[in-house]
Write a protein that holds these residues in place. Structure first.
Motif, PDB file in Angstrom:
ATOM      1  N   ALA A   1       0.828  -1.203   0.000  1.00 17.94           N
ATOM      2  CA  ALA A   1       0.000   0.000   0.000  1.00 17.94           C
ATOM      3  C   ALA A   1       0.867   1.260   0.000  1.00 17.94           C
ATOM      4  N   ARG A   2       1.856   1.306   0.880  1.00 18.20           N
ATOM      5  CA  ARG A   2       2.707   2.497   0.978  1.00 18.20           C
ATOM      6  C   ARG A   2       3.518   2.676  -0.300  1.00 18.20           C
ATOM      7  N   HIS A   3       3.952   1.589  -0.919  1.00 24.35           N
ATOM      8  CA  HIS A   3       4.730   1.685  -2.160  1.00 24.35           C
ATOM      9  C   HIS A   3       3.931   2.391  -3.253  1.00 24.35           C
ATOM     10  N   ALA A   4       2.634   2.115  -3.304  1.00 23.23           N
ATOM     11  CA  ALA A   4       1.781   2.683  -4.349  1.00 23.23           C
ATOM     12  C   ALA A   4       1.133   3.997  -3.927  1.00 23.23           C
ATOM     13  N   GLY A   5       1.508   4.499  -2.746  1.00 19.95           N
ATOM     14  CA  GLY A   5       0.919   5.742  -2.266  1.00 19.95           C
ATOM     15  C   GLY A   5      -0.478   5.572  -1.712  1.00 19.95           C
ATOM     16  N   GLY A   6      -0.829   4.327  -1.399  1.00 18.96           N
ATOM     17  CA  GLY A   6      -2.154   4.056  -0.847  1.00 18.96           C
ATOM     18  C   GLY A   6      -2.144   4.025   0.666  1.00 18.96           C
ATOM     19  N   LYS A   7      -3.206   3.502   1.228  1.00 20.72           N
ATOM     20  CA  LYS A   7      -3.340   3.420   2.682  1.00 20.72           C
ATOM     21  C   LYS A   7      -3.435   1.968   3.121  1.00 20.72           C
ATOM     22  N   PHE A   8      -2.790   1.694   4.247  1.00 18.51           N
ATOM     23  CA  PHE A   8      -2.867   0.375   4.862  1.00 18.51           C
ATOM     24  C   PHE A   8      -3.911   0.464   5.969  1.00 18.51           C
ATOM     25  N   LEU A   9      -5.008  -0.278   5.812  1.00 20.80           N
ATOM     26  CA  LEU A   9      -6.124  -0.211   6.752  1.00 20.80           C
ATOM     27  C   LEU A   9      -6.211  -1.484   7.572  1.00 20.80           C
ATOM     28  N   LEU A  10      -6.697  -1.347   8.793  1.00 22.11           N
ATOM     29  CA  LEU A  10      -6.866  -2.502   9.671  1.00 22.11           C
ATOM     30  C   LEU A  10      -8.342  -2.717   9.965  1.00 22.11           C
ATOM     31  N   ARG A  11      -8.795  -3.924   9.693  1.00 19.28           N
ATOM     32  CA  ARG A  11     -10.155  -4.315  10.061  1.00 19.28           C
ATOM     33  C   ARG A  11     -10.054  -5.524  10.982  1.00 19.28           C
ATOM     34  N   VAL A  12     -10.644  -5.418  12.141  1.00 22.63           N
ATOM     35  CA  VAL A  12     -10.662  -6.528  13.098  1.00 22.63           C
ATOM     36  C   VAL A  12     -11.918  -7.354  12.833  1.00 22.63           C
ATOM     37  N   GLU A  13     -11.722  -8.541  12.309  1.00 18.12           N
ATOM     38  CA  GLU A  13     -12.860  -9.395  11.943  1.00 18.12           C
ATOM     39  C   GLU A  13     -13.260 -10.222  13.161  1.00 18.12           C
ATOM     40  N   ASP A  14     -14.095  -9.614  13.983  1.00 19.28           N
ATOM     41  CA  ASP A  14     -14.407 -10.141  15.315  1.00 19.28           C
ATOM     42  C   ASP A  14     -15.842 -10.622  15.439  1.00 19.28           C
ATOM     43  N   THR A  15     -16.416 -11.120  14.356  1.00 14.94           N
ATOM     44  CA  THR A  15     -17.809 -11.572  14.435  1.00 14.94           C
ATOM     45  C   THR A  15     -17.942 -12.895  15.190  1.00 14.94           C
ATOM     46  N   ASP A  16     -16.852 -13.668  15.270  1.00 14.81           N
ATOM     47  CA  ASP A  16     -16.856 -14.890  16.083  1.00 14.81           C
ATOM     48  C   ASP A  16     -16.523 -14.472  17.509  1.00 14.81           C
ATOM     49  N   ARG A  17     -17.569 -14.231  18.301  1.00 11.65           N
ATOM     50  CA  ARG A  17     -17.363 -13.648  19.617  1.00 11.65           C
ATOM     51  C   ARG A  17     -16.670 -14.588  20.596  1.00 11.65           C
ATOM     52  N   GLU A  18     -16.786 -15.905  20.374  1.00  6.73           N
ATOM     53  CA  GLU A  18     -16.121 -16.848  21.271  1.00  6.73           C
ATOM     54  C   GLU A  18     -14.603 -16.741  21.137  1.00  6.73           C
ATOM     55  N   ARG A  19     -14.130 -16.563  19.919  1.00  8.64           N
ATOM     56  CA  ARG A  19     -12.694 -16.479  19.692  1.00  8.64           C
ATOM     57  C   ARG A  19     -12.185 -15.044  19.781  1.00  8.64           C
ATOM     58  N   SER A  20     -13.016 -14.092  19.398  1.00  9.56           N
ATOM     59  CA  SER A  20     -12.584 -12.701  19.342  1.00  9.56           C
ATOM     60  C   SER A  20     -12.899 -11.984  20.650  1.00  9.56           C
ATOM     61  N   THR A  21     -12.249 -12.449  21.730  1.00  8.80           N
ATOM     62  CA  THR A  21     -12.420 -11.781  23.018  1.00  8.80           C
ATOM     63  C   THR A  21     -11.626 -10.474  23.016  1.00  8.80           C
ATOM     64  N   GLN A  22     -11.919  -9.601  23.956  1.00  7.53           N
ATOM     65  CA  GLN A  22     -11.184  -8.342  24.032  1.00  7.53           C
ATOM     66  C   GLN A  22      -9.710  -8.601  24.301  1.00  7.53           C
ATOM     67  N   ALA A  23      -9.436  -9.624  25.118  1.00  6.19           N
ATOM     68  CA  ALA A  23      -8.038  -9.961  25.411  1.00  6.19           C
ATOM     69  C   ALA A  23      -7.311 -10.394  24.143  1.00  6.19           C
ATOM     70  N   ALA A  24      -7.987 -11.177  23.307  1.00  4.56           N
ATOM     71  CA  ALA A  24      -7.365 -11.630  22.058  1.00  4.56           C
ATOM     72  C   ALA A  24      -7.112 -10.456  21.118  1.00  4.56           C
ATOM     73  N   ILE A  25      -8.062  -9.530  21.053  1.00  2.00           N
ATOM     74  CA  ILE A  25      -7.905  -8.360  20.188  1.00  2.00           C
ATOM     75  C   ILE A  25      -6.777  -7.473  20.704  1.00  2.00           C
ATOM     76  N   ASP A  26      -6.707  -7.285  22.024  1.00  2.00           N
ATOM     77  CA  ASP A  26      -5.636  -6.471  22.598  1.00  2.00           C
ATOM     78  C   ASP A  26      -4.260  -7.073  22.295  1.00  2.00           C
ATOM     79  N   THR A  27      -4.184  -8.404  22.349  1.00  2.00           N
ATOM     80  CA  THR A  27      -2.922  -9.089  22.039  1.00  2.00           C
ATOM     81  C   THR A  27      -2.543  -8.864  20.585  1.00  2.00           C
ATOM     82  N   LEU A  28      -3.527  -8.945  19.694  1.00  2.00           N
ATOM     83  CA  LEU A  28      -3.289  -8.705  18.266  1.00  2.00           C
ATOM     84  C   LEU A  28      -2.740  -7.299  18.038  1.00  2.00           C
ATOM     85  N   LEU A  29      -3.382  -6.310  18.621  1.00  2.00           N
ATOM     86  CA  LEU A  29      -2.966  -4.924  18.421  1.00  2.00           C
ATOM     87  C   LEU A  29      -1.589  -4.666  19.022  1.00  2.00           C
ATOM     88  N   ASP A  30      -1.314  -5.300  20.162  1.00  2.00           N
ATOM     89  CA  ASP A  30      -0.007  -5.137  20.804  1.00  2.00           C
ATOM     90  C   ASP A  30       1.095  -5.728  19.927  1.00  2.00           C
TER      91      ASP A  30
END
Length: 414
Positions: A1-30
């Motif tokens: 994205a940066r090479h082409a002058g575009g943007k790198f976007l982050l989407r957290v695909e957290d629709t599976d609530r059993e796996r996508s706990t807040q702790a798991a998301i925090d670990t991902l972002l960290d």
């Protein structure tokens, strides 16, 4: 994205609530922050877009592009209609043109019987809403792309360009997994890898800049990266190369950065750098350090007389006939030197080897193990000078006596 002058976007695909706990998301972002994966806009959480996903599904049903069915008797699902005639095809930026017959596809669920959207629908809707132009992902999604393209068309949206990168395999050519070693970014972090080294290594899995360079700055990566240079074949995870690269990054760190980390680790182990030739020690150790976790274990002999002994080294290099006498003689000759430096210490062992009719290695190895406890490390003569004449001679004599008393540990002694 940066090479082409575009943007790198982050989407957290957290629709599976059993796996996508807040702790798991925090670990991902960290882990992303640690790796330096900085995105250009606030992250989007897929779970916050569910109402939009369901509205699109209902619109598809109303237009006859999807239908509801009590699939399997578990409740009513929403199912998307795939074409039944002709061919489906798309141009992959890595793999080229990919085709399949429409008759070989099947309708698929986009909303489950519990009313939650399936990722096929959620991803396409979110890609449209976020203005995604390029989808770059693993080649385990090649088949899913046929489904996603039809969803884009059904919604009247422009289809993004797709690039499917090769999967990572082990030395046997099988998918890399936890059984092969660390598989989660946090595990590499705990094992002492530098984020810059891991990032660089991961970039080279399936891509190369087109020359012999392997260690690249972040700016160089952005300038050089193109999808055209990505390989379509599986990328082998070479742990030896990662270890080498980690060492290269440590070797290239500014001296003050390495010195601060080195000193902190030595002092945390209860040792002191006071009175030592720290600059000289750093000269020897920075080029040899593969992981910071090796410090001070790989060099404690510079800072204490209570250094541990490698048991295999003791058995192979010290517990040999004549070694106690050899060590005593080396100590005696070193004590008599007018100047104790790299050249003079080297010349002593060369002369002794010639007198005894043996190669230099027959003297270097026992002296190294005696004064450091280890079988490898910095150049022996540089190491001797950094330890200092008095300590070197005392160690040689002490080890010679311990050999006579049989108090040195070896692999055969419990």
């Amino acid at each position: 994205a940066r090479h082409a002058g575009g943007k790198f976007l982050l989407r957290v695909e957290d629709t599976d609530r059993e796996r996508s706990t807040q702790a798991a998301i925090d670990t991902l972002l960290d882990c992303m922050r640690w790796l330096g994966l900085d995105y250009d806009e606030p992250e989007v959480y897929q779970s916050q877009q569910i109402a939009r996903h369901l509205a699109v599904a209902e619109d598809l049903v109303n237009r006859g592009l999807a239908y509801k069915d009590n699939k399997g008797g578990g409740g009513e699902c929403v199912i998307f209609r795939m074409p039944k005639t002709g061919h489906l095809a798309y141009t992959d930026l890595v793999k080229g043109t990919i085709k399949k017959k429409a008759e070989d596809t099947q309708d698929f669920v986009i909303v489950r019987s519990d009313g939650t959207p399936v990722f096929h629908l959620s991803n396409v809707v979110d890609d449209i809403d976020m203005g995604i132009t390029h989808v770059i992902r693993g080649d385990d999604h090649v088949e899913n792309t046929f489904k996603h393209i039809e969803l884009f068309k059904a919604m009247g949206a422009a289809v993004p360009q797709y690039a499917h990168l090769p999967m990572i395999v082990n030395n046997q050519g099988k998918p890399y997994s936890k059984r092969d070693g660390a598989a989660f970014v946090g595990e590499f972090r705990e094992q002492g890898y530098l984020p810059e080294a891991l990032f660089n290594f991961l970039l080279l899995l399936g891509w190369a800049p087109g020359d012999d360079r392997e260690v690249l700055t972040r700016d160089e990566m952005i300038e050089l990266f193109t999808l055209e240079r990505c390989k379509s074949s599986a990328a082998r995870f070479d742990l030896k190369k990662l270890i080498w690269m980690n060492g290269e990054y440590i070797r290239r760190q500014p001296r003050e950065v390495y010195a601060a980390e080195f000193t902190a680790r030595v002092e945390a182990a209860g040792l002191s750098v006071e009175g030592r030739d720290l600059d000289g020690i750093l000269d020897q150790m920075q080029v040899r350090t593969k992981f910071y976790s090796e410090i001070p274990g790989s060099c404690s002999y510079f800072f204490t007389e209570e250094y541990p002994f490698d048991e295999k080294g003791v058995a192979k290099r010290l517990k040999v006939d004549g070694v106690p006498e050899l060590l005593d003689e080396v100590a005696q000759r070193y004590e008599a030197l007018p100047s104790f430096d790299v050249q003079s210490t080297h010349e002593v062992l060369i002369a002794m080897g010639e007198e005894r009719g043996v190669g230099l290695g027959a003297l270097v190895h026992p002296v190294r193990v005696a004064v450091s406890g280890m079988t490898e490390g910095p150049g022996l003569f540089e190491m001797l000078v950094l330890i200092g004449r008095d300590s070197v001679c005392a160690r040689l004599r002490r080890v010679a006596q311990r050999l006579r008393d049989d108090t040195l540990p070896d692999e055969g002694k419990q």
